[in-house]
Write a protein that holds these residues in place. Structure first.
Motif, PDB file in Angstrom:
ATOM      1  N   GLU A  29       1.330 -74.700 -93.892  1.00  0.00           N
ATOM      2  CA  GLU A  29       2.766 -74.622 -94.127  1.00  0.00           C
ATOM      3  C   GLU A  29       3.311 -73.353 -93.503  1.00  0.00           C
ATOM      4  N   TYR A  31       5.563 -70.384 -94.193  1.00  0.00           N
ATOM      5  CA  TYR A  31       6.245 -69.594 -95.213  1.00  0.00           C
ATOM      6  C   TYR A  31       7.294 -68.695 -94.563  1.00  0.00           C
ATOM      7  N   THR A  47       8.166 -65.291-101.248  1.00  0.00           N
ATOM      8  CA  THR A  47       7.692 -65.978-100.043  1.00  0.00           C
ATOM      9  C   THR A  47       7.531 -67.452-100.397  1.00  0.00           C
ATOM     10  N   ALA A  48       8.074 -68.314 -99.559  1.00  0.00           N
ATOM     11  CA  ALA A  48       8.031 -69.749 -99.853  1.00  0.00           C
ATOM     12  C   ALA A  48       8.092 -70.551 -98.567  1.00  0.00           C
ATOM     13  N   ALA A  49       7.526 -71.760 -98.649  1.00  0.00           N
ATOM     14  CA  ALA A  49       7.562 -72.686 -97.512  1.00  0.00           C
ATOM     15  C   ALA A  49       8.616 -73.768 -97.725  1.00  0.00           C
ATOM     16  N   ASP A  64       7.869 -79.185-100.582  1.00  0.00           N
ATOM     17  CA  ASP A  64       6.968 -78.051-100.746  1.00  0.00           C
ATOM     18  C   ASP A  64       5.850 -78.366-101.742  1.00  0.00           C
ATOM     19  N   GLY A  97       6.397 -72.094-103.895  1.00  0.00           N
ATOM     20  CA  GLY A  97       6.414 -70.680-103.553  1.00  0.00           C
ATOM     21  C   GLY A  97       7.359 -69.876-104.430  1.00  0.00           C
ATOM     22  N   CYS A 349      13.906 -64.723 -93.079  1.00  0.00           N
ATOM     23  CA  CYS A 349      13.297 -66.018 -93.376  1.00  0.00           C
ATOM     24  C   CYS A 349      13.203 -66.856 -92.110  1.00  0.00           C
ATOM     25  N   VAL A 352       7.255 -64.706 -92.368  1.00  0.00           N
ATOM     26  CA  VAL A 352       7.352 -63.687 -93.413  1.00  0.00           C
ATOM     27  C   VAL A 352       7.521 -62.350 -92.709  1.00  0.00           C
TER      28      VAL A 352
END
Length: 360
Positions: A29, A31, A47-49, A64, A97, A349, A352
């Motif tokens: 993924e 992120y 932090t997220a996908a 996600d 995330g 974004c 990261v």
């Protein structure tokens, strides 16, 4: 009568750019860095996908959850401008995330994951606690009265019900109260940014008001509650995109009025309606841009961050200085910028990343 201040100069050149790109957390993924909050010279960030997963699965906002991956709070040393190792806050079964973070005065970092449980982590030891008792759908965080934590529950999210609410919980995660929000007829209410005014003991919440039958355009009313969660008023115009109150009760509201972007700045206890209104951008492209965050630094400077990378730095006397972070080849949005000394650093974004530059 509102006091008006002129718009700050737009910087024609940016100096001292430094891009700090973190290794990809996952090969499965993509992120990116989300909301951030700074304390004691460290910028903590989610932090997220979410965005990449949604776009690669036909705009499915739950995509996600299809792929397991690391769940982390990012860290960045603002004084040295160096990457720090992330704080792992995920269990084997976790997939969502980190969205928002709150650097609490007690030293803990509180975080939300929206689709799964919120929690907190001790940055000194790395020990973390998940808070499933609070439920899912939790979005943005704010410091509440007497060290409590406030969080918005976005309406329509899994486990959140049709209408959203504000939750208050104690530092160890015990639920103190739930304040439901009432939607106007034909809409459901989904709260977003939340802020607590310690001098007036009021809770401010920006929202998405979504049409029940999808025939009416969305609205973005701001709700104001008293300390017991009772609605005091609702502000439809101008649209408030972000609101924050400093620890001393000074308030800062980003308002969009027609094609102009303003910052309304109130002294502790001052009525918002009579607060000083500072022009930030008189040609604001609201369809393409958004005020994503407002941060108040220890030296009382205010940093307003927009998706596009435009940043407005306000001195304590509310003099405005405006500049722009660079657009990157991989696109992406800017989330949270903070000022320390003569430098500004912002989460970005796409991957990261934290981008730093000279303050204007």
């Amino acid at each position: 009568m509102l006091a008006l201040t002129g718009c700050g100069p737009i910087s024609s050149g940016v100096t001292g750019i430094a891009a700090h790109d973190y290794p990809a957390p996952s090969t499965a993924e993509r992120y990116c860095a989300w909301y951030g909050d700074a304390r004691d010279g460290v910028l903590y960030f989610g932090t997220a996908a979410f965005w990449s997963a949604m776009r690669s699965h036909g705009d499915d906002p739950t995509a996600d959850l299809q792929q397991p991956g690391p769940v982390m709070v990012g860290r960045f040393d603002l004084r040295r401008e160096e990457r720090m190792g992330p704080l792992e806050v995920g269990l084997a079964e976790n997939r969502s995330g980190v969205w928002d973070v709150l650097a609490h005065p007690n030293g803990r970092i509180y975080f939300t994951t929206f689709y799964e449980s919120a929690g907190f982590v001790d940055p000194g030891t790395g020990e973390f606690v998940r808070l499933p008792q609070l439920g899912n759908g939790l979005n943005e965080l704010a410091l509440g009265p007497r060290g409590s934590v406030l969080v918005s529950r976005y309406g329509g999210a899994p486990g959140a019900g049709e209408d959203g609410a504000v939750l208050a919980f104690d530092p160890d995660g015990s639920l103190l109260d739930t304040y439901p929000l009432r939607a106007p007829p034909g809409y459901r209410v989904a709260p977003k940014t939340i802020a607590y005014d310690p001098t007036r003991e009021q809770i401010w919440i920006t929202t998405d008001l979504l049409s029940v039958d999808s025939t009416a355009p969305p609205r973005h009313d701001t709700y104001v509650l008293d300390a017991r969660g009772r609605e005091l008023r609702r502000i439809a115009e101008p649209e408030i995109q972000f609101v924050v109150f400093a620890e001393d009760g000074s308030g800062y509201l980003a308002e969009v009025d027609g094609e102009s972007l303003w910052l309304r700045a109130s002294a502790p206890g001052e009525a918002i309606s009579t607060a000083r209104r500072v022009a930030l951008d008189e040609a604001f492209e609201g369809a393409l841009d958004f005020v994503q965050d407002i941060q108040v630094s220890a030296d009382r400077r205010v940093v307003v961050t927009r998706w596009s990378g435009w940043v407005h730095l306000l001195e304590p006397n509310l003099e405005v200085k405006t500049t722009r972070f660079p657009a990157r080849a991989d696109g992406g949005l800017y989330y949270s910028a903070v000022a320390l000394g003569d430098r500004i650093c912002a989460t970005h974004c796409a991957g990261v990343s934290v981008i730093c530059m000279d303050a204007p």
